[in-house]
Design a protein around this motif. Structure first.
Motif, PDB file in Angstrom:
ATOM      1  N   SER A   1     -11.725  -0.060   4.907  1.00 42.26           N
ATOM      2  CA  SER A   1     -11.949  -1.441   5.362  1.00 42.26           C
ATOM      3  C   SER A   1     -12.003  -1.534   6.879  1.00 42.26           C
ATOM      4  CB  SER A   1     -10.845  -2.357   4.824  1.00 42.26           C
ATOM      5  OG  SER A   1     -10.839  -2.364   3.418  1.00 42.26           O
ATOM      6  N   ASN A   2     -11.205  -0.700   7.555  1.00 43.56           N
ATOM      7  CA  ASN A   2     -11.143  -0.733   9.023  1.00 43.56           C
ATOM      8  C   ASN A   2     -12.047   0.308   9.680  1.00 43.56           C
ATOM      9  OD1 ASN A   2      -9.181  -2.836   9.104  1.00 43.56           O
ATOM     10  ND2 ASN A   2      -7.592  -1.343   8.622  1.00 43.56           N
ATOM     11  N   ASN A   3     -12.906   0.941   8.844  1.00 45.54           N
ATOM     12  CA  ASN A   3     -13.850   1.928   9.347  1.00 45.54           C
ATOM     13  C   ASN A   3     -13.153   3.060  10.091  1.00 45.54           C
ATOM     14  OD1 ASN A   3     -16.509   2.865   9.508  1.00 45.54           O
ATOM     15  ND2 ASN A   3     -16.789   2.030  11.558  1.00 45.54           N
TER      16      ASN A   3
ATOM     17  N   HIS B   1     -13.654   6.137  -2.217  1.00 51.30           N
ATOM     18  CA  HIS B   1     -14.508   6.336  -1.043  1.00 51.30           C
ATOM     19  C   HIS B   1     -14.483   7.811  -0.626  1.00 51.30           C
ATOM     20  CE1 HIS B   1     -14.677   2.013  -0.921  1.00 51.30           C
ATOM     21  NE2 HIS B   1     -13.364   1.945  -0.785  1.00 51.30           N
TER      22      HIS B   1
ATOM     23  N   PRO C   1      -8.143   2.794   0.915  1.00 52.37           N
ATOM     24  CA  PRO C   1      -8.779   1.471   1.045  1.00 52.37           C
ATOM     25  C   PRO C   1      -8.633   0.843   2.427  1.00 52.37           C
ATOM     26  CG  PRO C   1      -7.662   1.633  -1.064  1.00 52.37           C
ATOM     27  CD  PRO C   1      -7.286   2.863  -0.294  1.00 52.37           C
ATOM     28  N   THR C   2      -7.462   0.977   3.046  1.00 57.61           N
ATOM     29  CA  THR C   2      -7.255   0.383   4.368  1.00 57.61           C
ATOM     30  C   THR C   2      -8.128   1.045   5.420  1.00 57.61           C
ATOM     31  OG1 THR C   2      -4.971  -0.207   3.828  1.00 57.61           O
ATOM     32  CG2 THR C   2      -5.559  -0.118   6.164  1.00 57.61           C
TER      33      THR C   2
ATOM     34  N   GLN D   1       0.827  -1.204   0.000  1.00 57.04           N
ATOM     35  CA  GLN D   1       0.000   0.000   0.000  1.00 57.04           C
ATOM     36  C   GLN D   1       0.862   1.256   0.000  1.00 57.04           C
ATOM     37  OE1 GLN D   1      -3.334   0.317   2.758  1.00 57.04           O
ATOM     38  NE2 GLN D   1      -3.006   2.519   2.901  1.00 57.04           N
TER      39      GLN D   1
END
Length: 323
Positions: free
Chosen positions: A214-216, A267, A210-211, A111
């Protein structure tokens, strides 16, 4: 908006209310949308003011978003970001300076490499954009180191520059008190937050990597707010105001051809600052920019409101535009 426009909106809202009376099976949210939609449809989208998050501007999507959204709303970028874009040669050699330190590991991850590639791509695209286009035509504005180095909407009040300088300086004090956050990107976040507060009705367009998605976790600029002692609260998509605003912004994205980016996995997030201590913005004024006006933030005699901590009781709220 002219008086006749207001009367027309009221008339449409009244008719919608009558229709609701005849069709009482609508739920509360439907009714709320039905009443407010005519108002949104009557508003001139040019009145929407958006400040681009530096992290978004320096992503793969930054230039494309700026070009498309500039067609329908007033776009701003922060001073430090403008400095970065004017020094692309330096940052192309050291792109890691434009990545939050918290995301960089001693051992580069996939990443990290992807983020570096994204920053390099974005710098090259911004450089190309500057060389091939008249930025005034993009409806893209910024506050520079001086009036002559700024690009501003016609009629902008002289109050904007000293207000921004003062707000940024106050945040500098908080940055100096925090640990491990004094880097180039943090300076860009500082300028972005001060600019948004100065413009009053502006929102910040940001994104989650993205990370974080994914981890909110919130966008990086929200993490910067936390480091500055300003809470950044996630608002539920079920909130009625969020539902209305996000629906309208998605319509604007459809209109500009950006909606496909949401499908692609971008996002996007919206951030609003609540700054009770900042005087209401009077951005457009008869007292407008002049080369004869002193805008030194140290000279606050003409701006008595700029003599206290205007970040007191400030809060931030954010929500995701992802479906």
């Amino acid at each position: 908006m002219e008086r006749s426009g207001n009367e027309e909106i009221k008339l449409m809202a009244s008719r919608n209310l009558q229709n609701w009376d005849k069709n009482c099976y609508f739920n509360g949210s439907d009714v709320f949308k039905m009443l407010i939609t005519p108002l949104f449809s009557q508003l001139d989208s040019k009145q929407w003011i958006c400040v681009l998050d530096p992290a978004l501007a320096l992503s793969y999507y930054g230039v494309h978003i700026a070009q498309q959204l500039g067609e329908i709303m007033e776009l701003w970028i922060a001073r430090e970001l403008w400095h970065i874009l004017n020094n692309t040669k330096f940052y192309l050699q050291q792109p890691e300076l434009l990545i939050p330190k918290s995301t960089l590991n001693d051992k580069a991850s996939e990443q990290d490499r992807a983020t570096l590639e994204s920053v390099i791509w974005a710098l090259q695209e911004w450089k190309r954009l500057q060389s091939e286009n008249d930025l005034l035509g993009l409806n893209l504005f910024w506050l520079g180191d001086s009036l002559r180095e700024s690009l501003l909407p016609k009629g902008t009040t002289i109050k904007l520059l000293p207000r921004w300088e003062y707000l940024a300086r106050l945040l500098d004090r908080r940055i100096n008190q925090s640990q491990g956050t004094n880097d180039t990107l943090m300076a860009s976040f500082r300028d972005t937050l001060a600019l948004s507060a100065s413009l009053g009705s502006a929102f910040i367009l940001s994104y989650q990597n993205p990370t974080d998605f994914s981890n909110n976790r919130p966008p990086d600029i929200c993490k910067a707010l936390d480091n500055l002692g300003i809470s950044c609260e996630l608002v539920s998509p079920q909130d009625r105001i969020v539902a209305l605003e996000s629906d309208y912004l998605r319509q604007l994205m459809i209109y500009t051809g950006l909606a496909k980016l949401l499908w692609e996995g971008l996002h996007l997030c919206i951030i609003h600052l609540v700054t009770p201590a900042v005087p209401a913005s009077d951005r457009m004024s008869k007292l407008s920019w002049s080369d004869n006006v002193a805008c030194d933030p140290e000279d606050l005699g003409n701006f008595p409101e700029l003599k206290k901590d205007l970040w007191i009781n400030t809060k931030a709220f954010w929500y995701s535009l992802s479906m």
